[in-house]
Write an enzyme that holds these catalytic residues in place. Sequence first.
Site, PDB file in Angstrom:
ATOM      1  N   SER A 283       0.848  -1.192   0.000  1.00 31.26           N
ATOM      2  CA  SER A 283       0.000   0.000   0.000  1.00 31.26           C
ATOM      3  C   SER A 283       0.881   1.238   0.000  1.00 31.26           C
ATOM      4  O   SER A 283       2.050   1.184   0.384  1.00 31.26           O
ATOM      5  CB  SER A 283      -0.883   0.026   1.247  1.00 31.26           C
ATOM      6  OG  SER A 283      -0.139   0.450   2.392  1.00 31.26           O
ATOM      7  N   ASP A 284       0.342   2.368  -0.419  1.00 29.03           N
ATOM      8  CA  ASP A 284       1.030   3.624  -0.153  1.00 29.03           C
ATOM      9  C   ASP A 284       0.813   3.953   1.326  1.00 29.03           C
ATOM     10  O   ASP A 284       0.050   3.291   2.030  1.00 29.03           O
ATOM     11  CB  ASP A 284       0.506   4.734  -1.073  1.00 29.03           C
ATOM     12  CG  ASP A 284       1.572   5.787  -1.362  1.00 29.03           C
ATOM     13  OD1 ASP A 284       2.451   5.992  -0.504  1.00 29.03           O
ATOM     14  OD2 ASP A 284       1.536   6.406  -2.435  1.00 29.03           O
ATOM     15  N   TRP A 285       1.489   4.974   1.794  1.00 35.39           N
ATOM     16  CA  TRP A 285       1.537   5.314   3.221  1.00 35.39           C
ATOM     17  C   TRP A 285       0.124   5.475   3.798  1.00 35.39           C
ATOM     18  O   TRP A 285      -0.618   6.380   3.400  1.00 35.39           O
ATOM     19  CB  TRP A 285       2.343   6.600   3.392  1.00 35.39           C
ATOM     20  CG  TRP A 285       2.657   6.992   4.798  1.00 35.39           C
ATOM     21  CD1 TRP A 285       1.788   7.475   5.724  1.00 35.39           C
ATOM     22  CD2 TRP A 285       3.935   6.946   5.440  1.00 35.39           C
ATOM     23  NE1 TRP A 285       2.438   7.736   6.903  1.00 35.39           N
ATOM     24  CE2 TRP A 285       3.770   7.428   6.757  1.00 35.39           C
ATOM     25  CE3 TRP A 285       5.217   6.571   5.031  1.00 35.39           C
ATOM     26  CZ2 TRP A 285       4.821   7.541   7.660  1.00 35.39           C
ATOM     27  CZ3 TRP A 285       6.265   6.675   5.932  1.00 35.39           C
ATOM     28  CH2 TRP A 285       6.067   7.147   7.224  1.00 35.39           C
TER      29      TRP A 285
END
Length: 754
Positions: A283-285
């Site tokens: 996932s992104d942050w």
Amino acid sequence: MKKIVKKIVTAVAVALIPSWGGAAAIASVAPATIEARIDSLLSQMTLREKVGQLNQLNTADFDTLGTAVAQGRVGSIINEVNPEVVNALQRKAVEESRLGIPLVFARDVIHGFNTVFPIPLGQAATWNPSLVEEAARIAAVEASATGIRWTFSPMLDVSRDARWGRIAESAGEDPLLNERMGLAMIRGYQTDNLADPTAMAACAKHFAGYGYSEAGKDYNTTWLPLPLLEDVVLPPFEAAAKAGAATFMTSFNDINGVPSSGNKWLMRDVLRERWGFDGVLISDWNAITEMINHGVAADKKEATLLAAAAGVDIDMEGHSYPDVLEALVAEGRLDEAVIDGLVRNVLRLKFRLGLFENPYVDTSRPSPAFAPAHLAAATRAAEEGTVLLKNTGLLPFGKGVKKIAVVGPMADAPHDQCGTWAPDIRRERSVTPLAALRKLYGDRNVLYAPGLRYTRDRSCEGIAAAVKAAGDADAVLCFVGEEAVMSGEAHSMADLDLKGAQTELIEAVAATGKPVVLVVMAGRPLTIGRERDMADAVLYSFHGGTMAGEALARIISGKANPSGKLPVTMARMTGQYPMYYAHKNTGRPPEWTVELDSIPVEAPQTSTGCTSYYLDAGKEPLYPFGYGLSYTTFEISEPRLSASVMPMSGATFTVECTVTNTGKCAGAETVQFYVRDVVGSLARPVKELKDFAKVWLEPGESRVVSFTLAPSQLAFHGLDGKPVLEPGEFMVWTAGSSAEGTPVSFNLVENKLL
């Protein structure tokens, strides 16, 4: 198991680390062996240890983080770049955790590590994939020396709206250019063997559609019909998956209402099943938990369930997986077999990176940062990525220019010239234009008066000194643009004009009557029409990195010949965006336009032509995609086709042209190959880039450039998302930009007609 791992580490941790210059790589482990070792580990892991492998944390207090690592609750760490700390944390994982599974350390190494190269948009402006690959290789060598073995690059988002700050991280508006530059970065980061300690796992991001954020506003929603998704957005990602990119990252945006981190169709059906990707999906942050904000999940449990079902292997600093995955299994809402599948992908990456055999950084070796070869490559990249937009003959400076006025806030901005996402720069190593020009021309011959303290400075108090310097000089170099913080993630802009009093500064020095070179250093294409008109020459340098000043000084002095080409369309006004060359023709294309100020009072409604253009900006951009001048001139012939008819199931088709250097100095030209499908069951773009070649020619030299075209390259996707190949007329261009060239036609026919 733990004791065995310890013995392996002791035996090979130092002996098998090659020199950072690129010695022979460690032999990679056979895939079948890797899968058997994964099976063995999985059979021994508790559910909590499995969840730990899916948990990526930001670097933090060592004791707190080290305890979590030793307990098997962390699988990877982001942003730790101290090799001593990296080794200490790795020791916690390998020697103190129950199963001895090593960590992988990650970082946003986007366009260089210590030696900073041009931002990706600037690298794309080189139109030179081999140079981009070299930049990525150097970045990997420098970053891996600190323990970083995973970078969140390349960004493959096709970007057609310069308001979006992250256009700086892209290769621009064209899917083919994004694909070529992305694959070059992947090769540079990963080499042909991820187990080489100087290799980094690449990450194709952001999957998918992030570059289409509505209104150019970061993190915003997207609405992407299947033909657009399949023909423009996905091709660079598909190429990355099939080229062996080790990891992918989900995008923040939703696509048609489905956030990417929970998009099962995109992540499992397309990425895993259709493309055969077996690497890590991260996932992104905090993107998993943010699905609550999107409104598709009521709480963290629902968001986590969506992400796991979609096949997101690692939760980046979101704390959703470690907080609720075990509970979801206990409640019967998630089968542990799903978690096993995610963990398998994470372990596979670690085996491919050779971390089980070689987990530690050799801190006894000298740092490779700023090696002479690295600085030379950074200079070449900044040179080739600089675009000459206008030149009345002022550049390069000749013998008549002895005293130079250097003005503008970007002339001596060592931090800002490196651009967005350069967290590991060393400001003192940046060579600014002022420093390079003083070295080249001598301190006495360079009159420096910045005029403004920084690009957003609205105070005009310093402009008088800049005017004085201009009056005392033979020519003026005016360095303007954007600070690094004004582009990149979360830095969208609604107005792309120069900020602060930069336009007033340009106007003031131009009023002296001295010839002016405008040098724009920015993270995106800006709307500089008015400023362009006040200058005698214009150079555009997308934030050029550590050696930006050296590269610009070499171009200004004539030691280097600019060869950059725009990877994006430059609009006249911000309101023209999104603006890109591969647009549809519409039913009323503008054959002529009427300027707003020329419209008579009480003019009839239809007097302006009733076609598709802006009354206040016309129909054309300021500069088209692929545009860029040189200190020499080139002539590119019309395309020559191997046949006038191509069978739909036939072999490749050859298109060639002759490019000639018609000027007086050596230089490089990028020959661009465009195709148009004249009539289709869906409206087709007016042009599409199919290939390009950058060639170096001496004065008077000619070279034949050949391209091949396969029938499959002429296919497109229908409304149902399925590929379509239709017979009909096609037009072909070979030219120096998307707005040049004379087309030649051929027909694609069904075989039965031959």
